[in-house]
Design an enzyme around this catalytic site. Structure first.
Site, short mmCIF file in Angstrom:
data_model
loop_
_atom_site.label_atom_id
_atom_site.label_comp_id
_atom_site.label_asym_id
_atom_site.label_seq_id
_atom_site.Cartn_x
_atom_site.Cartn_y
_atom_site.Cartn_z
N ARG A 135 77.46 27.28 35.16
CA ARG A 135 77.70 27.76 33.80
C ARG A 135 79.07 28.40 33.61
NH1 ARG A 135 72.67 27.29 34.57
NH2 ARG A 135 73.23 28.18 36.56
N THR A 136 79.44 29.28 34.51
CA THR A 136 80.68 30.02 34.26
C THR A 136 81.86 29.06 34.21
OG1 THR A 136 79.71 31.93 35.37
CG2 THR A 136 82.08 31.99 35.02
N ARG B 171 86.66 32.94 40.65
CA ARG B 171 85.46 33.46 41.33
C ARG B 171 85.74 33.42 42.82
NH1 ARG B 171 79.50 31.41 40.03
NH2 ARG B 171 79.91 32.88 38.34
N LYS C 191 93.21 25.87 54.61
CA LYS C 191 94.26 25.80 55.66
C LYS C 191 94.69 27.20 56.06
CE LYS C 191 96.46 21.74 53.58
NZ LYS C 191 97.73 21.34 52.92
N HIS D 220 80.74 40.85 37.42
CA HIS D 220 80.80 39.54 36.74
C HIS D 220 80.93 39.84 35.24
CE1 HIS D 220 80.29 35.48 35.64
NE2 HIS D 220 79.21 35.15 36.34
N1 ASP Z 1 75.40 33.04 37.93
C1 ASP Z 1 75.30 34.44 38.23
C2 ASP Z 1 76.39 34.87 39.19
O1 ASP Z 1 77.28 34.10 39.48
C3 ASP Z 1 73.95 34.84 38.68
C4 ASP Z 1 73.49 34.26 39.99
O2 ASP Z 1 74.20 33.47 40.63
O3 ASP Z 1 72.38 34.60 40.37
O4 ASP Z 1 76.36 36.00 39.64
#
Ligand code: ASP
Length: 306
Positions: A54-55, A104, A83, A132
Site C-alpha cells: 500500500r505505501t 522505507r 554491494k 510510519h
Molecule cells: N503496513 C504497515 C507497516 O508498514 C503495517 C504492517 O506492516 O503491519 O508498518
C-alpha cells in the site's frame, strides 16, 4: 507552508498543517481533476529497502495522478545497497535525481539520517519498528471522515504494540488532540515501548493497558487492530506462539459499539477474520484508499504546487 519540508514523524507538522492536508485530501477525493497535472515534470524517488504494498503503490499512484513521474526500487537486492553502499551515499544520489524521496528502511532512525544527506525533502515510509507517519495521516483522515472529527473518543490499539510502528506514530499523534482515551491491548511480551508511554504520561493522556480484547470491546470507538510483526522477532518460536493471540471475528464484534470503526494499517494476516469485512464498521479497506488521497495532498504540498 510545507514546501521543501521533510516528514519523519507526525509531530514535524503542526495540527493546523495536518488539518490543511486533510482538507486538501478531501478535496482531491471529491474532485478527481483537481491538481491533476500540477506535478508534471516532477520526479518522486521511492526507495523501499523493506517490503510494501500500500505505501509504495499509493505514493506512486498519488504522484502519477498529480501528473508527475516515479523512479526507484522495491527491493534493496536490486540496488547498490546489496554491494555495500551506505545509506548516506544512496540518498545523496537519489536526491540529485529526484525532487522528493519516499523511503522505507528496516533501521530505526534511518529517515532522520537520510534528511541529513538529502538535498530534497525526505518522507519516512517506515523506519524499522519506530515510526510510519504517512500511515498516521491515513489513519487520522479516516477517523475524521468517519467520525466527523478527531477528538472525544476512546481508541483501542490491539496486537503487536511493541514493534508496530503505526501504533507508535498514531498514539503520539493522537496525544495532541482533545479528549482522547487510549486502551493498549497486547500480550505482556508485546506491550507499548516505555518511551512512547512516557511521552503519553508527560502529556497527561488517559491510558490503560490490558491483555484481553473482550474486556475493552464495549468501551471502544476506534479499534486499531495490528499484525504481529514477524520480521522484527528474534526467533520464530516466539512469533508462532504469539501470532494468533487476537483474532477479531463476528462474535467479538457483537460486543462492540454500533458506531465503532475498525481500522488496520494492513496487511492483515489472521487478526481479523474475513467474516468481519462485511460488517459496516470494518473501515480498513476504505482507510487504504484514503491513504492515496492524503499522500497526494502531502506530495503536492511538499513539492509546493499548492
Ligand atoms: N503496513 C504497515 C507497516 O508498514 C503495517 C504492517 O506492516 O503491519 O508498518
Amino acid at each position: 507552508m510545507l514546501k521543501g519540508r521533510s516528514f519523519v514523524e507526525p509531530e514535524d507538522f503542526s495540527l493546523a498543517e495536518l488539518d490543511g492536508l486533510f482538507t486538501l485530501a478531501e478535496k482531491l477525493e471529491k474532485d478527481e481533476k483537481y491538481l491533476r497535472e500540477s506535478c508534471r515534470g516532477k520526479l518522486l524517488a521511492t526507495l523501499f529497502f523493506e517490503p510494501s504494498t500500500r505505501t509504495r503503490l499509493s505514493f506512486e499512484a498519488a504522484m502519477l495522478r498529480l501528473g508527475g513521474s516515479c523512479l526507484g526500487f522495491a527491493d534493496p537486492g536490486s540496488s547498490s545497497a546489496s554491494k555495500g553502499e551506505s545509506l548516506a551515499d544512496t540518498i545523496r544520489m537519489a536526491s540529485s535525481y529526484a525532487d522528493t524521496i519516499v523511503m522505507r528502511n528496516p533501521k530505526e532512525g534511518s529517515a532522520l539520517l537520510a534528511t541529513r544527506y538529502s538535498s530534497v525533502p525526505v518522507i519516512n515510509a517506515g523506519d524499522g519498528g519506530h515510526h510510519h507517519p504517512t500511515q498516521t495521516l491515513t489513519d487520522l483522515l479516516t477517523i475524521r471522515r468517519l467520525l466527523g472529527k478527531i477528538g472525544n473518543f476512546t481508541v483501542g490499539f490491539c496486537g503487536d504494540l511493541k514493534f508496530g510502528r503505526t501504533v507508535h506514530s498514531l498514539a503520539k499523534a493522537l496525544a495532541r488532540y482533545e479528549k482522547i482515551k487510549m486502551i493498549f491491548i497486547s500480550p505482556e511480551e508485546l506491550v507499548l515501548p516505555d518511551y512512547i508511554k512516557s511521552i503519553l504520561q508527560k502529556q497527561n493522556i488517559n491510558f490503560i493497558e490490558r491483555e484481553k480484547l473482550e474486556d475493552s470491546m464495549p468501551d471502544i470507538d476506534v479499534l486499531y487492530m495490528t499484525r504481529v510483526q514477524r520480521e522484527r522477532f528474534f526467533n520464530e518460536e516466539d512469533y508462532i506462539r504469539l501470532k494468533d493471540t487476537y483474532v477479531l471475528n463476528a462474535e467479538k464484534m457483537q460486543a462492540g459499539k454500533k458506531n465503532m470503526i475498525v481500522l488496520h494499517p494492513l496487511p492483515r494476516v489472521n487478526e481479523i477474520s474475513v467474516e468481519v469485512d462485511t460488517d459496516p464498521r470494518a473501515a480498513y479497506f476504505a482507510q487504504a484508499r484514503y491513504g492515496m488521497f492524503v499522500r497526494m495532498a502531502l506530495l503536492s504540498s511538499v513539492l509546493g504546487v499548492v
